[in-house]
Design an enzyme around this catalytic site. Structure first.
Site, PDB file in Angstrom:
ATOM      1  N   THR A  13       1.156  -1.315   0.035  1.00  0.00           N
ATOM      2  CA  THR A  13       0.190   0.456   0.270  1.00  0.00           C
ATOM      3  C   THR A  13       0.933   1.373   0.302  1.00  0.00           C
ATOM      4  OG1 THR A  13       0.035  -0.249   2.045  1.00  0.00           O
ATOM      5  CG2 THR A  13      -2.173  -0.901   1.130  1.00  0.00           C
ATOM      6  N   VAL A  16       6.499   2.917  -2.655  1.00  0.00           N
ATOM      7  CA  VAL A  16       7.355   1.910  -3.454  1.00  0.00           C
ATOM      8  C   VAL A  16       6.115   0.777  -3.743  1.00  0.00           C
ATOM      9  CG1 VAL A  16       8.879   0.391  -3.500  1.00  0.00           C
ATOM     10  CG2 VAL A  16       9.278   2.650  -2.573  1.00  0.00           C
ATOM     11  N   CYS A 152      18.346   4.156  -3.249  1.00  0.00           N
ATOM     12  CA  CYS A 152      17.149   4.509  -4.744  1.00  0.00           C
ATOM     13  C   CYS A 152      18.878   5.749  -5.067  1.00  0.00           C
ATOM     14  CB  CYS A 152      16.518   5.436  -4.078  1.00  0.00           C
ATOM     15  SG  CYS A 152      16.281   6.120  -2.858  1.00  0.00           S
ATOM     16  N   LYS A 208      24.555   4.988   3.048  1.00  0.00           N
ATOM     17  CA  LYS A 208      24.642   3.847   2.325  1.00  0.00           C
ATOM     18  C   LYS A 208      25.232   4.518   1.169  1.00  0.00           C
ATOM     19  CE  LYS A 208      19.767   3.135   4.458  1.00  0.00           C
ATOM     20  NZ  LYS A 208      18.294   3.741   4.281  1.00  0.00           N
ATOM     21  N   HIS A 245      15.659  11.741  -8.354  1.00  0.00           N
ATOM     22  CA  HIS A 245      16.764  11.847  -7.703  1.00  0.00           C
ATOM     23  C   HIS A 245      18.353  12.843  -8.732  1.00  0.00           C
ATOM     24  CE1 HIS A 245      15.410  10.374  -3.894  1.00  0.00           C
ATOM     25  NE2 HIS A 245      15.976   9.478  -3.585  1.00  0.00           N
TER      26      HIS A 245
END
Ligand code: NAP
Length: 352
Positions: A13, A16, A152, A208, A245
């Site tokens: 939901t 993504v 991402c 990350k 991005h």
């Protein structure tokens, strides 16, 4: 003809999860047969439980499906493989339970990405790392397995770095990101924090971006991954863009390269997904733009149906070697599309 598989989506939901639903609608190999989310949504139809935020209609065949609880028990028998769009804290416990129950799990969450026996994959970059799932199954006694895709921003950065690493060797990388709002999920960043503003901090993001490329560009040894020896410095910012991005990148190589050689390495980059003609693979992988003011989020995020990385403003750098700007869709190639391509590679190479 390729085998047909029934797929479940956990976290179906969310921002993504909705992209998974959109991208899998009409997929030639995968059919959605299970949708799962939190206790808030379980028991309701997908339409009732979801605030649909995409600009194509919710597929009618999905709208009336009932949302299941996100447990191995509830999903048992309903699907052959699982795509995960869970928050990291939920994924850390649930994804191992799903893999232990026999499901191959293709995850977006960061929870297991850096575990030594979990493949962190971009099919164009390190398709051979998929073999790590056999080590994982042996070590953990799982019938299923977990395969992850990167953050991402990392995905688009590493797609641009891979041909440069192969051709010239990478020594240092500096990257400054301008990241879209959909990267924070829904409802994400409060409007009064971001309108007329830029926020120079995204929790856990820089770590990350600095660590994941070293695993992705590392070597599979048969037992684990030897990390690449590259120094990376990242600065992450949230901007008032919905999707896409943008990243300003400066690189230093181990070998000398002319501007034309760098341009050619980026422009001609192709890999296993393009050779196998996987349904979600973009071709070209990198769209190289020559205009002085591209890439831009609104104009370039849908390149290659959201699966390509657009690179522009390639030029020499007075401190390191070269600099450029890249742009990529954060919930398509940066998330759901990345997991789907991982699963397509797994199916095409005998891991499913
Ligand atoms: P989101 O919009 O907040 O959606 C979270 C989803 O997880 C919802 O379906 C939610 O269900 C479900 N959920 C929450 N808690 C749960 C629980 N305890 N048990 C079962 N389901 C639970 O987040 P998102 O942006 O889609 O991100 C999902 C994951 O992908 C995160 O790990 C994120 O870091 C990663 N990711 C996101 C992006 C991006 O660009 N957005 C990119 C790469 C990776 P309910 O609706 O029922 O609450």
């Amino acid at each position: 003809m390729t085998k047909q598989l029934r797929v479940g989506i956990v976290g179906a939901t969310g921002a993504v999860g909705q992209r998974f639903v959109q991208l899998l609608d009409g997929h030639p190999w995968f059919t959605i047969t299970a949708l799962a989310a939190s206790d808030r949504s379980a028991g309701r139809t997908y339409q009732e439980a979801t605030r649909w935020i995409l600009n194509t209609p919710m597929p009618p065949s999905i709208a009336e499906q009932q949302v299941l609880p996100a447990t191995a028990e509830a999903l048992s028998g309903s699907c052959d493989i699982i795509f995960s769009a869970l928050p990291a804290r939920t994924a850390r416990d649930l994804e191992p339970q799903l893999a232990a129950a026999g499901f191959p799990v293709f995850s977006n969450a960061s929870a297991l990405r850096m575990e030594p026996d979990v493949p962190l994959m971009i099919p164009e970059v390190n398709p051979d790392h998929l073999a790590l799932v056999r080590v994982q199954q042996k070590r953990r006694g799982w019938k299923g397995y977990v395969v992850t895709n990167p953050n991402c921003s990392t995905i688009h950065l590493v797609l641009a770095l891979k041909p440069l690493q192969d051709a010239f060797g990478l020594d240092k990388v500096m990257v400054t990101t301008l990241q879209a709002l959909s990267g924070a999920g829904y409802p994400g960043v409060p409007s009064l924090d971001i309108i007329d503003n830029v926020i120079p901090y995204i929790r856990n993001e820089e770590g990350k971006i600095e660590s994941e490329p070293l695993k992705l560009l590392g070597q599979y040894t048969g037992q684990g991954i030897d990390f690449a020896d590259i120094r990376i410095s990242a600065a992450a910012h949230r901007v008032a863009v919905v999707d896409g991005h943008l990243e300003a990148v400066v690189v230093q190589f181990k070998r000398r390269a002319t501007l034309e050689e760098v341009r050619e390495a980026l422009r001609t980059f192709r890999s296993v997904p393009q050779e196998l003609n996987l349904p979600t693979a973009p071709d070209p992988v990198i769209v190289l733009r020559e205009e002085e003011d591209r890439p831009q989020p609104r104009l370039d995020r849908d390149a290659g149906r959201g699966m390509a990385t657009t690179v522009g403003r390639l030029r020499p750098d007075p401190i390191l070697d070269y600099k450029f700007v890249l742009l990529g869709h954060n919930t398509i190639r940066g998330a759901a599309g990345a997991s789907i391509l991982n699963a397509e590679l797994a199916l095409a190479t005998g891991y499913l």
